[in-house]
Design an enzyme around this catalytic site. Structure first.
Site, PDB file in Angstrom:
ATOM      1  N   LYS A 173      43.552  89.852  91.701  1.00  0.00           N
ATOM      2  CA  LYS A 173      43.605  89.124  92.848  1.00  0.00           C
ATOM      3  C   LYS A 173      44.954  89.000  93.303  1.00  0.00           C
ATOM      4  O   LYS A 173      44.896  88.669  94.383  1.00  0.00           O
ATOM      5  CB  LYS A 173      42.946  87.469  92.878  1.00  0.00           C
ATOM      6  CG  LYS A 173      43.651  86.697  92.633  1.00  0.00           C
ATOM      7  CD  LYS A 173      42.555  85.607  92.388  1.00  0.00           C
ATOM      8  CE  LYS A 173      43.554  84.315  91.100  1.00  0.00           C
ATOM      9  NZ  LYS A 173      42.616  82.702  92.034  1.00  0.00           N
ATOM     10  N   ARG A 200      83.551  78.043  88.795  1.00  0.00           N
ATOM     11  CA  ARG A 200      83.735  79.230  89.298  1.00  0.00           C
ATOM     12  C   ARG A 200      81.970  80.071  90.647  1.00  0.00           C
ATOM     13  O   ARG A 200      83.150  80.588  91.676  1.00  0.00           O
ATOM     14  CB  ARG A 200      84.167  80.401  88.636  1.00  0.00           C
ATOM     15  CG  ARG A 200      84.320  81.866  89.738  1.00  0.00           C
ATOM     16  CD  ARG A 200      84.938  83.128  88.396  1.00  0.00           C
ATOM     17  NE  ARG A 200      84.630  84.231  88.788  1.00  0.00           N
ATOM     18  CZ  ARG A 200      84.071  85.208  88.902  1.00  0.00           C
ATOM     19  NH1 ARG A 200      82.657  84.744  88.376  1.00  0.00           N
ATOM     20  NH2 ARG A 200      83.962  86.366  89.299  1.00  0.00           N
ATOM     21  N   ASP A 234      60.670  89.573  88.509  1.00  0.00           N
ATOM     22  CA  ASP A 234      61.076  88.104  87.376  1.00  0.00           C
ATOM     23  C   ASP A 234      61.562  87.039  88.519  1.00  0.00           C
ATOM     24  O   ASP A 234      61.645  87.771  89.855  1.00  0.00           O
ATOM     25  CB  ASP A 234      62.618  89.043  87.122  1.00  0.00           C
ATOM     26  CG  ASP A 234      63.518  89.457  87.641  1.00  0.00           C
ATOM     27  OD1 ASP A 234      64.102  89.211  89.457  1.00  0.00           O
ATOM     28  OD2 ASP A 234      63.572  90.997  86.970  1.00  0.00           O
ATOM     29  N   ARG A 238      87.411  89.700 115.034  1.00  0.00           N
ATOM     30  CA  ARG A 238      86.401  90.541 115.444  1.00  0.00           C
ATOM     31  C   ARG A 238      86.307  92.151 115.938  1.00  0.00           C
ATOM     32  O   ARG A 238      85.404  92.398 117.028  1.00  0.00           O
ATOM     33  CB  ARG A 238      84.976  89.546 116.076  1.00  0.00           C
ATOM     34  CG  ARG A 238      84.577  88.426 115.875  1.00  0.00           C
ATOM     35  CD  ARG A 238      83.860  88.345 114.408  1.00  0.00           C
ATOM     36  NE  ARG A 238      82.538  89.096 114.360  1.00  0.00           N
ATOM     37  CZ  ARG A 238      81.380  89.049 113.532  1.00  0.00           C
ATOM     38  NH1 ARG A 238      81.848  88.436 112.475  1.00  0.00           N
ATOM     39  NH2 ARG A 238      80.058  89.414 113.287  1.00  0.00           N
ATOM     40  N   ARG A 251      80.324  78.499  92.398  1.00  0.00           N
ATOM     41  CA  ARG A 251      80.923  77.798  93.516  1.00  0.00           C
ATOM     42  C   ARG A 251      81.593  78.108  94.627  1.00  0.00           C
ATOM     43  O   ARG A 251      81.179  78.366  96.019  1.00  0.00           O
ATOM     44  CB  ARG A 251      81.581  76.750  93.446  1.00  0.00           C
ATOM     45  CG  ARG A 251      80.057  75.445  92.134  1.00  0.00           C
ATOM     46  CD  ARG A 251      80.953  74.337  92.621  1.00  0.00           C
ATOM     47  NE  ARG A 251      80.738  73.159  91.578  1.00  0.00           N
ATOM     48  CZ  ARG A 251      79.173  72.551  92.283  1.00  0.00           C
ATOM     49  NH1 ARG A 251      79.310  72.288  93.569  1.00  0.00           N
ATOM     50  NH2 ARG A 251      78.880  71.639  90.946  1.00  0.00           N
ATOM     51  N   HIS A 307      78.000  93.684  86.330  1.00  0.00           N
ATOM     52  CA  HIS A 307      78.201  92.536  86.490  1.00  0.00           C
ATOM     53  C   HIS A 307      77.735  91.992  84.960  1.00  0.00           C
ATOM     54  O   HIS A 307      77.685  90.863  84.672  1.00  0.00           O
ATOM     55  CB  HIS A 307      77.811  91.629  87.627  1.00  0.00           C
ATOM     56  CG  HIS A 307      76.653  91.865  88.060  1.00  0.00           C
ATOM     57  ND1 HIS A 307      76.304  92.488  88.727  1.00  0.00           N
ATOM     58  CD2 HIS A 307      75.678  90.706  87.672  1.00  0.00           C
ATOM     59  CE1 HIS A 307      74.658  92.953  89.214  1.00  0.00           C
ATOM     60  NE2 HIS A 307      74.538  91.193  88.607  1.00  0.00           N
ATOM     61  N   ASP A 325      63.944  83.531  93.055  1.00  0.00           N
ATOM     62  CA  ASP A 325      64.479  82.229  93.865  1.00  0.00           C
ATOM     63  C   ASP A 325      65.460  83.183  95.049  1.00  0.00           C
ATOM     64  O   ASP A 325      65.707  82.722  95.989  1.00  0.00           O
ATOM     65  CB  ASP A 325      65.228  82.088  92.491  1.00  0.00           C
ATOM     66  CG  ASP A 325      66.110  80.724  93.338  1.00  0.00           C
ATOM     67  OD1 ASP A 325      65.772  79.829  92.940  1.00  0.00           O
ATOM     68  OD2 ASP A 325      67.760  81.329  94.071  1.00  0.00           O
ATOM     69  N   THR A 334      71.663  95.042 104.684  1.00  0.00           N
ATOM     70  CA  THR A 334      72.786  96.017 104.238  1.00  0.00           C
ATOM     71  C   THR A 334      72.884  96.147 106.468  1.00  0.00           C
ATOM     72  O   THR A 334      73.094  97.838 107.158  1.00  0.00           O
ATOM     73  CB  THR A 334      71.929  97.372 104.293  1.00  0.00           C
ATOM     74  OG1 THR A 334      70.805  97.383 104.954  1.00  0.00           O
ATOM     75  CG2 THR A 334      71.797  97.591 103.064  1.00  0.00           C
TER      76      THR A 334
END
Length: 473
Positions: free
Chosen positions: A246, A53, A205, A333, A55, A144, A210, A267
């Protein structure tokens, strides 16, 4: 491209941190990390309709309507976090001179947490839980992360996945670890493992590693953030992940880049206009399609994804006309018109009170046009570096550093010891106003100007609204 890892980084990350046997795993080629190897247990979760899902959930919700390249999904992001979670724990395990007792159980648990951390996400990124659900469920506290925990249970039960109960419990705990009301951890050992995927202690984290690189690359922003530097320079002291001193500027870049992504992409004024219209469309369709009730049951919830918009468009019910009209406006639009915005002065942030449509309406002057509350939308957009108005790396947020691998001293680093060019503030509050009706645009702009003068004694928005735009219909 700046956001993409170079070949040297990729090969080092792959060769030095991966313990996956490529002959007993499946590999996919990722646009950010190159070849990702999926172990057999992880594949049992991936090859389910509930995980697939993802995807149909765009990582950035409706952002692709402003940044056309931002069409990547939560599916590929989840694979990326899985891979980085494995890289991080193997980096820690292989540190010379360290004996932390990390075993295969720990590695598998952390990788699964990375893979499944977003399996409970709703449509249109965070808009579903932060704006739609509170509107239709009167302040619902749904998250979530908590739904991800329930979905993990559901997937394991539904597909008879053979996994140790202890491992499943720890995966669920790691997924919700960043939440303020996260349940207490079942184990008091190896607590540093909970900092890898969803770090509730300081926000550093692999989930951020990612999505920040992946999102900036998709939007062609060219940001430079080399997360392998943090992976290669972390260690564990007193059950907490620390970083080499460092790399203190690398940590600052992480938080600054995140804040800039929020301001520039997540945003963006037009992105927000489309999100507001999506929320209105979902709200008007909720009773007919029973969207919100699906969050109660994972067996129903997994069928809800971004295609809900197409469902509304093609549904025969006349009760969905208002929702269909809003979606048609988005397609054409004909968006809610952005009137203007201002950033709340720094000295006013502590006592800032949310601005409402009623505040703007009360500031209008008689000009032959009457603005009603339902004619405008006010967006109060908070952007920070993860810890509100607090410095993300000060002692209160426990971002810890060490000098080298020879000593076990850990410490925080004050900004003035790093650079005098670092920001003195760590949070923005932006107030934006949108007009739902083009013919009211000029009147709403004037009322917004009046509100600023009444509140702050002057107009504090940076850009004046062009006069020709006020007269457009």
């Amino acid at each position: 491209m700046g956001a993409c890892l170079n070949n040297e980084d990729l090969s080092r990350l792959t060769l030095e941190t991966s313990t996956v046997d490529p002959w007993n795993s499946k590999h996919v080629h990722d646009s950010v990390h190159g070849n990702i190897y999926l172990d057999k247990l992880s594949l049992k979760f991936i090859d389910t309709e509930q995980f697939q899902r993802l995807r149909d959930l765009k990582q950035l919700g409706v952002t692709h309507m402003v940044y056309p390249g931002a069409v990547h999904s939560r599916f590929e992001h989840s694979l990326g976090v899985y891979w980085l979670a494995g890289a991080a724990i193997n980096m820690i395990k292989n540190l010379p001179g360290e004996d932390l007792g990390i075993d295969h159980f720990d590695i598998q648990t952390v990788k699964l947490a990375g893979l499944l951390h977003d399996v409970g996400h709703g449509p249109f990124s965070h808009v579903f839980e932060r704006e739609f659900l509170p509107r239709v469920l009167n302040g619902c506290q749904w998250s979530h992360e908590e739904m991800s925990r329930k979905m993990i249970e559901h997937i394991a039960d539904e597909h008879y996945i053979e996994i140790e109960r202890e491992m499943l419990n720890k995966v669920e705990e790691m997924v919700v670890a960043s939440k303020e009301n996260a349940p207490s951890k079942s184990s008091k050992e190896k607590l540093f493992l909970y900092d890898i995927v969803a770090n509730g202690r300081n926000g550093i984290d692999v989930d951020k590693f990612d999505y920040m690189v992946r999102d900036s690359r998709a939007c062609r922003l060219g940001y430079e953030f080399q997360f392998p530097r943090l992976l290669e320079n972390m260690r564990v002291i007193d059950d907490e992940i620390c970083y080499r001193a460092k790399e203190c500027l690398t940590v600052h870049k992480l938080f600054y880049m995140r804040a800039d992504l929020h301001r520039t992409v997540y945003t963006h004024a037009k992105v927000k206009a489309i999100e507001l219209m999506i929320v209105d469309a979902l709200t008007k369709a909720n009773d007919e399609l029973q969207i919100a009730p699906s969050i109660q049951d994972p067996a129903t919830y997994w069928k809800l994804d971004d295609t809900i918009i197409k469902t509304i468009e093609t549904h025969p019910s006349p009760k969905l006309k208002e929702s269909k009209d809003l979606i048609q406006r988005i397609r054409r639009r004909e968006l809610y018109q952005f009137c203007n915005e201002f950033s709340v002065p720094k000295e006013k942030l502590e006592h800032f009170k949310t601005v409402t449509p009623q505040d703007i309406i009360c500031s209008q002057k008689s000009c032959g046009v009457t603005i009603k509350e339902e004619d405008i939308v006010v967006a109060n957009v908070k952007i920070d570096m993860t810890r509100g108005r607090n410095n993300p790396v000060d002692r209160r947020t426990r971002c810890l550093f060490s000098q080298d691998y020879e000593t076990n001293d850990k410490f925080t680093i004050e900004d003035e010891r790093i650079s005098h060019l670092l920001p003195s503030g760590h949070q923005d509050m932006i107030v934006r106003v949108y007009s739902k009706k083009p013919e009211l645009f000029a009147a709403v702009c004037e009322a917004f100007d009046n509100f600023q003068v009444k509140t702050y004694g002057k107009i504090i928005q940076v850009h004046a609204t062009p006069e020709k735009k006020k007269h457009q219909r």
